[in-house]
Motif scaffolding. Structure first.
Motif, PDB file in Angstrom:
ATOM      1  N   GLU A 132       0.824  -1.202   0.000  1.00 37.15           N
ATOM      2  CA  GLU A 132       0.000   0.000   0.000  1.00 37.15           C
ATOM      3  C   GLU A 132       0.864   1.259   0.000  1.00 37.15           C
ATOM      4  O   GLU A 132       0.587   2.228  -0.719  1.00 37.15           O
ATOM      5  CB  GLU A 132      -0.914  -0.011   1.228  1.00 37.15           C
ATOM      6  CG  GLU A 132      -1.825   1.194   1.356  1.00 37.15           C
ATOM      7  CD  GLU A 132      -2.683   1.124   2.608  1.00 37.15           C
ATOM      8  OE1 GLU A 132      -2.875   2.175   3.244  1.00 37.15           O
ATOM      9  OE2 GLU A 132      -3.145   0.019   2.944  1.00 37.15           O
ATOM     10  N   VAL A 133       1.948   1.230   0.793  1.00 34.14           N
ATOM     11  CA  VAL A 133       2.864   2.369   0.872  1.00 34.14           C
ATOM     12  C   VAL A 133       3.503   2.648  -0.488  1.00 34.14           C
ATOM     13  O   VAL A 133       3.583   3.796  -0.936  1.00 34.14           O
ATOM     14  CB  VAL A 133       3.953   2.081   1.936  1.00 34.14           C
ATOM     15  CG1 VAL A 133       5.145   3.016   1.768  1.00 34.14           C
ATOM     16  CG2 VAL A 133       3.360   2.207   3.334  1.00 34.14           C
ATOM     17  N   VAL A 134       3.947   1.582  -1.157  1.00 36.38           N
ATOM     18  CA  VAL A 134       4.576   1.742  -2.465  1.00 36.38           C
ATOM     19  C   VAL A 134       3.566   2.238  -3.495  1.00 36.38           C
ATOM     20  O   VAL A 134       3.854   3.149  -4.281  1.00 36.38           O
ATOM     21  CB  VAL A 134       5.210   0.406  -2.916  1.00 36.38           C
ATOM     22  CG1 VAL A 134       5.694   0.502  -4.358  1.00 36.38           C
ATOM     23  CG2 VAL A 134       6.363   0.030  -1.991  1.00 36.38           C
ATOM     24  N   ALA A 135       2.371   1.658  -3.493  1.00 38.71           N
ATOM     25  CA  ALA A 135       1.349   2.034  -4.470  1.00 38.71           C
ATOM     26  C   ALA A 135       0.940   3.492  -4.337  1.00 38.71           C
ATOM     27  O   ALA A 135       0.694   4.175  -5.338  1.00 38.71           O
ATOM     28  CB  ALA A 135       0.130   1.125  -4.317  1.00 38.71           C
ATOM     29  N   LYS A 136       0.893   3.984  -3.105  1.00 38.28           N
ATOM     30  CA  LYS A 136       0.443   5.357  -2.856  1.00 38.28           C
ATOM     31  C   LYS A 136       1.599   6.331  -2.665  1.00 38.28           C
ATOM     32  O   LYS A 136       1.373   7.504  -2.364  1.00 38.28           O
ATOM     33  CB  LYS A 136      -0.476   5.387  -1.636  1.00 38.28           C
ATOM     34  CG  LYS A 136      -1.757   4.584  -1.838  1.00 38.28           C
ATOM     35  CD  LYS A 136      -2.680   4.689  -0.634  1.00 38.28           C
ATOM     36  CE  LYS A 136      -3.976   3.918  -0.881  1.00 38.28           C
ATOM     37  NZ  LYS A 136      -4.888   3.996   0.294  1.00 38.28           N
ATOM     38  N   GLU A 137       2.855   5.835  -2.840  1.00 35.37           N
ATOM     39  CA  GLU A 137       4.052   6.666  -2.693  1.00 35.37           C
ATOM     40  C   GLU A 137       4.067   7.413  -1.360  1.00 35.37           C
ATOM     41  O   GLU A 137       4.326   8.613  -1.293  1.00 35.37           O
ATOM     42  CB  GLU A 137       4.185   7.642  -3.869  1.00 35.37           C
ATOM     43  CG  GLU A 137       4.349   6.933  -5.211  1.00 35.37           C
ATOM     44  CD  GLU A 137       4.664   7.885  -6.347  1.00 35.37           C
ATOM     45  OE1 GLU A 137       4.508   9.112  -6.175  1.00 35.37           O
ATOM     46  OE2 GLU A 137       5.078   7.396  -7.416  1.00 35.37           O
ATOM     47  N   VAL A 138       3.803   6.666  -0.301  1.00 32.23           N
ATOM     48  CA  VAL A 138       3.778   7.245   1.046  1.00 32.23           C
ATOM     49  C   VAL A 138       5.209   7.476   1.519  1.00 32.23           C
ATOM     50  O   VAL A 138       6.050   6.578   1.408  1.00 32.23           O
ATOM     51  CB  VAL A 138       3.046   6.295   2.023  1.00 32.23           C
ATOM     52  CG1 VAL A 138       3.062   6.856   3.446  1.00 32.23           C
ATOM     53  CG2 VAL A 138       1.621   6.055   1.553  1.00 32.23           C
ATOM     54  N   PRO A 139       5.540   8.657   2.049  1.00 28.13           N
ATOM     55  CA  PRO A 139       6.888   8.889   2.587  1.00 28.13           C
ATOM     56  C   PRO A 139       7.199   7.962   3.756  1.00 28.13           C
ATOM     57  O   PRO A 139       6.290   7.388   4.383  1.00 28.13           O
ATOM     58  CB  PRO A 139       6.848  10.348   3.049  1.00 28.13           C
ATOM     59  CG  PRO A 139       5.690  10.952   2.333  1.00 28.13           C
ATOM     60  CD  PRO A 139       4.697   9.850   2.125  1.00 28.13           C
ATOM     61  N   PHE A 140       8.474   7.843   4.076  1.00 26.69           N
ATOM     62  CA  PHE A 140       8.902   6.871   5.070  1.00 26.69           C
ATOM     63  C   PHE A 140       8.293   7.120   6.451  1.00 26.69           C
ATOM     64  O   PHE A 140       7.827   6.176   7.106  1.00 26.69           O
ATOM     65  CB  PHE A 140      10.425   6.848   5.171  1.00 26.69           C
ATOM     66  CG  PHE A 140      10.925   5.869   6.176  1.00 26.69           C
ATOM     67  CD1 PHE A 140      10.769   4.506   5.986  1.00 26.69           C
ATOM     68  CD2 PHE A 140      11.549   6.290   7.347  1.00 26.69           C
ATOM     69  CE1 PHE A 140      11.209   3.580   6.926  1.00 26.69           C
ATOM     70  CE2 PHE A 140      11.997   5.383   8.288  1.00 26.69           C
ATOM     71  CZ  PHE A 140      11.828   4.028   8.074  1.00 26.69           C
ATOM     72  N   GLY A 141       8.298   8.363   6.917  1.00 26.17           N
ATOM     73  CA  GLY A 141       7.759   8.651   8.252  1.00 26.17           C
ATOM     74  C   GLY A 141       6.320   8.213   8.413  1.00 26.17           C
ATOM     75  O   GLY A 141       5.987   7.449   9.338  1.00 26.17           O
ATOM     76  N   PRO A 142       5.402   8.667   7.548  1.00 25.07           N
ATOM     77  CA  PRO A 142       4.019   8.204   7.632  1.00 25.07           C
ATOM     78  C   PRO A 142       3.882   6.695   7.434  1.00 25.07           C
ATOM     79  O   PRO A 142       2.996   6.070   8.016  1.00 25.07           O
ATOM     80  CB  PRO A 142       3.320   8.979   6.505  1.00 25.07           C
ATOM     81  CG  PRO A 142       4.130  10.219   6.350  1.00 25.07           C
ATOM     82  CD  PRO A 142       5.548   9.800   6.614  1.00 25.07           C
ATOM     83  N   ALA A 143       4.765   6.092   6.624  1.00 22.80           N
ATOM     84  CA  ALA A 143       4.733   4.637   6.446  1.00 22.80           C
ATOM     85  C   ALA A 143       5.012   3.932   7.767  1.00 22.80           C
ATOM     86  O   ALA A 143       4.373   2.931   8.105  1.00 22.80           O
ATOM     87  CB  ALA A 143       5.744   4.212   5.388  1.00 22.80           C
TER      88      ALA A 143
END
Length: 303
Positions: free
Chosen positions: A230-241
């Protein structure tokens, strides 16, 4: 030839402030440093890292007293660098390196973990610079890192171990191997963080087997594959991930740590394996039970 029993003793397991939700020298969301030291010792880890400079006492005599009476020793300090930006950042970089290296040496440790700068803000996601380095920047990064390795060794007697990290330029298998191929093995080793490398699509066992002579230090960590997707698909930054729980308690995630530790033992060298479960911020009562369970799990893996 070293026996498996002898080789297993070469892996020295520890933990770090990161596993207690500590990312900053001071932050109201973090546990006090005294509690971290008490609990990391209680959980059964004899080795710790310094964490962000200023979180633990920076006076060597006081820190030696606080760690010594808890049966703890320091394995490494940590610095953040942006060495691809050129010689003009050297003086500012060295000022923070010198402080951390001085304390690291005073505590009897031999390693300095070097984390590259982030290309996007790890909390807001704001893009700070291009995600991909130019060939000229790669050359600068290699030469400046070699210089750092040489100066840290000559001035402080420490070895630098560069830490591939999500949202930095040294992240994927392609970029990690490019960096290793471009740098002098005598000056630059790797801190292989199993979680970050999996986060970026890498295979830790394969890296150890291919570049074993460059592996100078380990961070043990796992990622939750479902959250990572989900993090990769939505390009979530590391901190929020991290806030979403992308780094999870072993053995629930990937990579499997037993094969990683087995591959590391086959190198037949002394290695630290420091547990780091990123979970900033976290409730103050959360880290200790996880740390205890993780220590039991690592013992079941022979570490």
């Amino acid at each position: 030839m070293t026996s498996p029993a002898t080789a297993s003793h070469r892996i020295r397991v520890g933990s770090a402030p990161d596993s207690w939700g500590v990312w900053f020298p001071e932050d109201p969301l973090q546990v006090p440093w005294e509690r971290f030291l008490d609990e990391v010792a209680e959980a059964g880890y004899p080795w710790i890292e310094l964490g962000p400079y200023g979180y633990l006492p920076t006076d060597p005599a006081r820190l030696a007293d606080e760690t010594g009476r808890r049966g703890l020793s320091v394995s490494a300090g940590t610095v953040f660098t942006g060495l691809h930006r050129g010689p003009e950042v050297w003086d500012a970089t060295w000022r923070q390196v010198a402080d951390v290296a001085e304390l690291t040496r005073a505590m009897g440790a031999e390693h300095l973990v070097v984390i590259p700068s982030f290309w996007r803000d790890d909390r807001t996601g704001a893009v700070l610079e291009e995600r991909t380095l130019t060939p000229a920047q790669w050359r600068t990064l290699a030469r400046q890192t070699e210089r750092l390795g040489r100066e840290v060794r000559e001035r402080y007697g420490l070895k630098i171990v560069v830490h591939p990290h999500a949202d930095t330029h040294i992240d994927t298998e392609e970029n990690v191997t490019r960096f290793l191929d471009a740098t002098d093995a005598d000056l630059v080793s790797l801190c292989l963080d199993t979680g970050h490398y999996a986060y970026c699509g890498g295979d830790s066992v394969e890296l150890i087997e291919t570049y074993g002579e460059r592996i100078g230090y380990l961070h043990l960590k796992q990622v939750d594959p479902a959250i990572l997707a989900e993090v990769v698909a939505k390009e979530v930054p590391f901190g929020p991930a991290v806030g979403r729980g992308v780094m999870c308690e072993p053995p629930a995630g990937v990579p499997a740590l037993e094969p990683v530790l087995a591959a590391a033992r086959r190198l037949d060298v002394d290695l630290f394996a420091i547990v780091e479960q990123d979970m900033y911020p976290c409730p103050p009562d959360k880290p200790l039970p996880i740390a205890r369970r993780t220590r039991r799990f690592l013992r079941s893996c022979g570490a």
